[in-house]
Scaffold this motif. Structure first.
Motif, PDB file in Angstrom:
ATOM      1  N   TYR A   1       8.754  17.052  -5.247  1.00  0.00           N
ATOM      2  CA  TYR A   1       9.216  16.856  -3.871  1.00  0.00           C
ATOM      3  C   TYR A   1       9.265  15.385  -3.511  1.00  0.00           C
ATOM      4  CZ  TYR A   1       8.210  21.817  -3.597  1.00  0.00           C
ATOM      5  OH  TYR A   1       8.172  23.161  -3.816  1.00  0.00           O
ATOM      6  N   THR A   2       8.320  14.618  -4.038  1.00  0.00           N
ATOM      7  CA  THR A   2       8.289  13.189  -3.736  1.00  0.00           C
ATOM      8  C   THR A   2       9.505  12.487  -4.322  1.00  0.00           C
ATOM      9  OG1 THR A   2       5.884  13.307  -3.834  1.00  0.00           O
ATOM     10  CG2 THR A   2       6.858  11.134  -3.853  1.00  0.00           C
ATOM     11  N   THR A   3       9.866  12.816  -5.564  1.00  0.00           N
ATOM     12  CA  THR A   3      11.039  12.166  -6.145  1.00  0.00           C
ATOM     13  C   THR A   3      12.310  12.566  -5.406  1.00  0.00           C
ATOM     14  OG1 THR A   3      11.194  13.908  -7.813  1.00  0.00           O
ATOM     15  CG2 THR A   3      10.068  11.888  -8.444  1.00  0.00           C
ATOM     16  N   THR A   4      12.368  13.797  -4.915  1.00  0.00           N
ATOM     17  CA  THR A   4      13.526  14.211  -4.120  1.00  0.00           C
ATOM     18  C   THR A   4      13.569  13.438  -2.801  1.00  0.00           C
ATOM     19  OG1 THR A   4      13.478  16.392  -5.127  1.00  0.00           O
ATOM     20  CG2 THR A   4      14.670  16.182  -3.054  1.00  0.00           C
ATOM     21  N   ALA A   5      12.410  13.258  -2.182  1.00  0.00           N
ATOM     22  CA  ALA A   5      12.371  12.491  -0.932  1.00  0.00           C
ATOM     23  C   ALA A   5      12.776  11.043  -1.169  1.00  0.00           C
ATOM     24  CB  ALA A   5      10.972  12.559  -0.318  1.00  0.00           C
ATOM     25  N   ILE A   6      12.312  10.456  -2.287  1.00  0.00           N
ATOM     26  CA  ILE A   6      12.705   9.088  -2.617  1.00  0.00           C
ATOM     27  C   ILE A   6      14.217   9.015  -2.790  1.00  0.00           C
ATOM     28  CG2 ILE A   6      12.613   7.321  -4.426  1.00  0.00           C
ATOM     29  CD1 ILE A   6       9.742   8.210  -4.942  1.00  0.00           C
ATOM     30  N   GLY A   7      14.762  10.023  -3.442  1.00  0.00           N
ATOM     31  CA  GLY A   7      16.192  10.033  -3.722  1.00  0.00           C
ATOM     32  C   GLY A   7      17.059  10.313  -2.524  1.00  0.00           C
TER      33      GLY A   7
ATOM     34  N   VAL B   1       0.838  -1.201   0.000  1.00  0.00           N
ATOM     35  CA  VAL B   1       0.000   0.000   0.000  1.00  0.00           C
ATOM     36  C   VAL B   1       0.873   1.251   0.000  1.00  0.00           C
ATOM     37  CG1 VAL B   1      -1.656   1.326   1.392  1.00  0.00           C
ATOM     38  CG2 VAL B   1      -1.988  -1.124   1.042  1.00  0.00           C
ATOM     39  N   PHE B   2       1.960   1.244   0.771  1.00  0.00           N
ATOM     40  CA  PHE B   2       2.869   2.389   0.795  1.00  0.00           C
ATOM     41  C   PHE B   2       3.501   2.622  -0.575  1.00  0.00           C
ATOM     42  CE2 PHE B   2       7.232   3.973   1.327  1.00  0.00           C
ATOM     43  CZ  PHE B   2       6.944   5.235   1.803  1.00  0.00           C
ATOM     44  N   MET B   3       3.929   1.543  -1.252  1.00  0.00           N
ATOM     45  CA  MET B   3       4.555   1.697  -2.572  1.00  0.00           C
ATOM     46  C   MET B   3       3.554   2.225  -3.597  1.00  0.00           C
ATOM     47  SD  MET B   3       7.268  -1.407  -2.987  1.00  0.00           S
ATOM     48  CE  MET B   3       6.418  -2.738  -2.182  1.00  0.00           C
ATOM     49  N   LYS B   4       2.311   1.772  -3.523  1.00  0.00           N
ATOM     50  CA  LYS B   4       1.298   2.273  -4.450  1.00  0.00           C
ATOM     51  C   LYS B   4       0.993   3.741  -4.178  1.00  0.00           C
ATOM     52  CE  LYS B   4      -0.689  -2.192  -5.298  1.00  0.00           C
ATOM     53  NZ  LYS B   4      -1.780  -3.110  -5.126  1.00  0.00           N
ATOM     54  N   LEU B   5       0.936   4.114  -2.912  1.00  0.00           N
ATOM     55  CA  LEU B   5       0.721   5.514  -2.562  1.00  0.00           C
ATOM     56  C   LEU B   5       1.878   6.369  -3.056  1.00  0.00           C
ATOM     57  CD1 LEU B   5      -0.978   7.624  -1.024  1.00  0.00           C
ATOM     58  CD2 LEU B   5       0.363   7.055   0.997  1.00  0.00           C
ATOM     59  N   LEU B   6       3.082   5.880  -2.901  1.00  0.00           N
ATOM     60  CA  LEU B   6       4.260   6.590  -3.383  1.00  0.00           C
ATOM     61  C   LEU B   6       4.235   6.734  -4.902  1.00  0.00           C
ATOM     62  CD1 LEU B   6       6.737   7.810  -2.050  1.00  0.00           C
ATOM     63  CD2 LEU B   6       7.916   5.676  -2.449  1.00  0.00           C
ATOM     64  N   LEU B   7       3.788   5.695  -5.588  1.00  0.00           N
ATOM     65  CA  LEU B   7       3.668   5.763  -7.039  1.00  0.00           C
ATOM     66  C   LEU B   7       2.666   6.832  -7.455  1.00  0.00           C
ATOM     67  CD1 LEU B   7       4.422   4.445  -9.772  1.00  0.00           C
ATOM     68  CD2 LEU B   7       2.454   2.962  -9.427  1.00  0.00           C
TER      69      LEU B   7
END
Length: 162
Positions: free
Chosen positions: A67-73, A50-56
């Motif tokens: 901002y999300t891609t920066t946080a992932i990185g 569920v977390f990975m789908k939310l992140l996607l």
């Protein structure tokens, strides 16, 4: 007089969802990557999925995707870097350093405006960062082996003849 919220138990509200959660958990058994990640992080497979789908969704469909891609990185690589420093693992520190050089090169491209010219930039960035940092792909090691010989020959100072 007793208030209803004092007797509220959040897990009782989930009793209707338990069969679906158990079904989804058993369905996720066929994916070894999620099983391994769940075992290493001690987080349930359903929660990870569920977390990975939310992140996607946050990466692809929202105005906050930059901002999300920066946080992932940054989040997981920072954790691995701190672990490498704590353990004194020099090779892992070198890989983390190369990863962050690659990460900042991608950020520099964003500053130059590639994200407005290339519409799938955020997807490319997430995939490239995952390739560079996941231990299964060893992308940072590939970058290190490919870039360092050029960098060392370019910066190498030759001693004057005697």
């Amino acid at each position: 007089m007793s208030l209803g919220w004092q007797n509220w138990k959040p897990y009782d509200e989930l009793r209707h969802w338990r069969p679906w959660i158990q079904f989804y958990d058993s369905w996720l058994e066929q994916y070894p990557t999620i099983k391994d990640l769940a075992a290493k992080t001690k987080i349930s497979k359903v929660s990870l999925s569920v977390f990975m789908k939310l992140l996607l969704v946050l990466t692809a469909l929202t105005p906050l995707s930059g901002y999300t891609t920066t946080a992932i990185g940054l989040l997981y690589p920072c954790f691995r870097t701190l672990e490498a420093i704590r353990l004194g693992d020099v090779e892992e520190m070198r890989l983390c350093c190369m990863y962050f050089v690659f990460f900042e090169a991608l950020r520099l491209l964003e500053c130059l405006g590639i994200n407005s010219m290339f519409k799938l930039w955020r997807w490319f960035k997430v995939v490239a960062l995952m390739w560079a940092f996941l231990p299964q792909t060893k992308g940072a090691r590939t970058l290190l082996n490919w870039v360092m010989p050029y960098f060392i020959s370019w910066t190498e100072v030759k001693s004057p003849p005697k």
